[in-house]
Design a protein around this motif. Structure first.
Motif, PDB file in Angstrom:
ATOM      1  N   SER A 144       0.823  -1.211   0.000  1.00 11.73           N
ATOM      2  CA  SER A 144       0.000   0.000   0.000  1.00 11.73           C
ATOM      3  C   SER A 144       0.859   1.264   0.000  1.00 11.73           C
ATOM      4  N   ALA A 145       2.050   1.197   0.594  1.00  5.55           N
ATOM      5  CA  ALA A 145       2.949   2.355   0.581  1.00  5.55           C
ATOM      6  C   ALA A 145       3.330   2.722  -0.846  1.00  5.55           C
ATOM      7  N   LEU A 146       3.556   1.706  -1.691  1.00  2.09           N
ATOM      8  CA  LEU A 146       3.881   1.980  -3.095  1.00  2.09           C
ATOM      9  C   LEU A 146       2.661   2.505  -3.838  1.00  2.09           C
ATOM     10  N   VAL A 147       1.492   1.939  -3.547  1.00  4.78           N
ATOM     11  CA  VAL A 147       0.267   2.386  -4.218  1.00  4.78           C
ATOM     12  C   VAL A 147      -0.014   3.855  -3.890  1.00  4.78           C
ATOM     13  N   VAL A 148       0.078   4.197  -2.598  1.00  7.38           N
ATOM     14  CA  VAL A 148      -0.128   5.597  -2.209  1.00  7.38           C
ATOM     15  C   VAL A 148       0.923   6.478  -2.884  1.00  7.38           C
ATOM     16  N   GLY A 149       2.144   6.001  -2.958  1.00  7.17           N
ATOM     17  CA  GLY A 149       3.212   6.770  -3.609  1.00  7.17           C
ATOM     18  C   GLY A 149       2.958   6.995  -5.090  1.00  7.17           C
ATOM     19  N   PHE A 150       2.443   5.977  -5.785  1.00  5.50           N
ATOM     20  CA  PHE A 150       2.122   6.135  -7.208  1.00  5.50           C
ATOM     21  C   PHE A 150       1.092   7.246  -7.395  1.00  5.50           C
ATOM     22  N   ILE A 151       0.147   7.319  -6.487  1.00  5.43           N
ATOM     23  CA  ILE A 151      -0.891   8.359  -6.574  1.00  5.43           C
ATOM     24  C   ILE A 151      -0.327   9.702  -6.117  1.00  5.43           C
ATOM     25  N   TRP A 152       0.295   9.733  -4.946  1.00 10.67           N
ATOM     26  CA  TRP A 152       0.763  10.978  -4.325  1.00 10.67           C
ATOM     27  C   TRP A 152       1.781  11.706  -5.203  1.00 10.67           C
TER      28      TRP A 152
END
Length: 161
Positions: free
Chosen positions: A15-23
């Motif tokens: 989820s940290a990578l997913v949030v990073g892709f969005i952020w």
């Protein structure tokens, strides 16, 4: 009752990578972050993405292994018995039977994750950024990412039993 869910910890790390892709998407904070960080498109695209994302996932998993002690209240009781339920007094089993699900919600985990971001990640990022002569925008973009990410990770780890 199992306090740790390894699958939830792995999902929290991803989820940290997913949030990073969005952020850090250019349509969200990506362009502002590049400017604040002093990065160019060429520098960003010139990185070894397998290495960067692989290490980011490993670091996120390390963080996910530390979060249960912060977002799951029962971990404090677990630590008092030295981590071995078979060696615990009967009062431990009684306590866990009574309180095993207390505050074990996604919402409560998100709260503790956000507080972790505000009181741990923000001061660390802010201190580093000050010495690196980075702007307040840089601090708020990066700390904001970690506040949101830790909220998501905390929710997953605490709520997913």
């Amino acid at each position: 009752m199992e306090l740790l869910n390894p699958i939830a910890m792995l999902v929290a790390a991803v989820s940290a990578l997913v949030v990073g892709f969005i952020w850090y998407n250019p349509k969200v904070f990506g362009n502002a972050w590049m400017q604040a960080a002093g990065m160019t498109d060429e520098q960003v695209k010139g990185g070894n993405m397998v290495k960067i994302f692989g290490l980011a996932l490993i670091f996120a998993f390390l963080l996910a292994t530390a979060l249960p002690g912060i977002v799951i209240h029962q971990m404090g009781v677990f630590s008092l018995i030295g981590g071995d339920p078979s060696a615990a007094l009967p009062s431990y089993e009684a306590f866990i039977a009574d309180y095993s699900d207390a505050f074990r919600t996604f919402k409560h985990g998100a709260l503790h994750g956000v507080l972790t971001g505000v009181f741990i990640a923000l001061p660390i990022i802010g201190t580093n950024a000050l010495f690196e002569r980075k702007s307040a925008k840089y601090i708020f973009i990066n700390a904001g990412y970690w506040i949101v990410t830790l909220g998501v990770m905390g929710a997953i780890i605490c709520g997913w039993k």
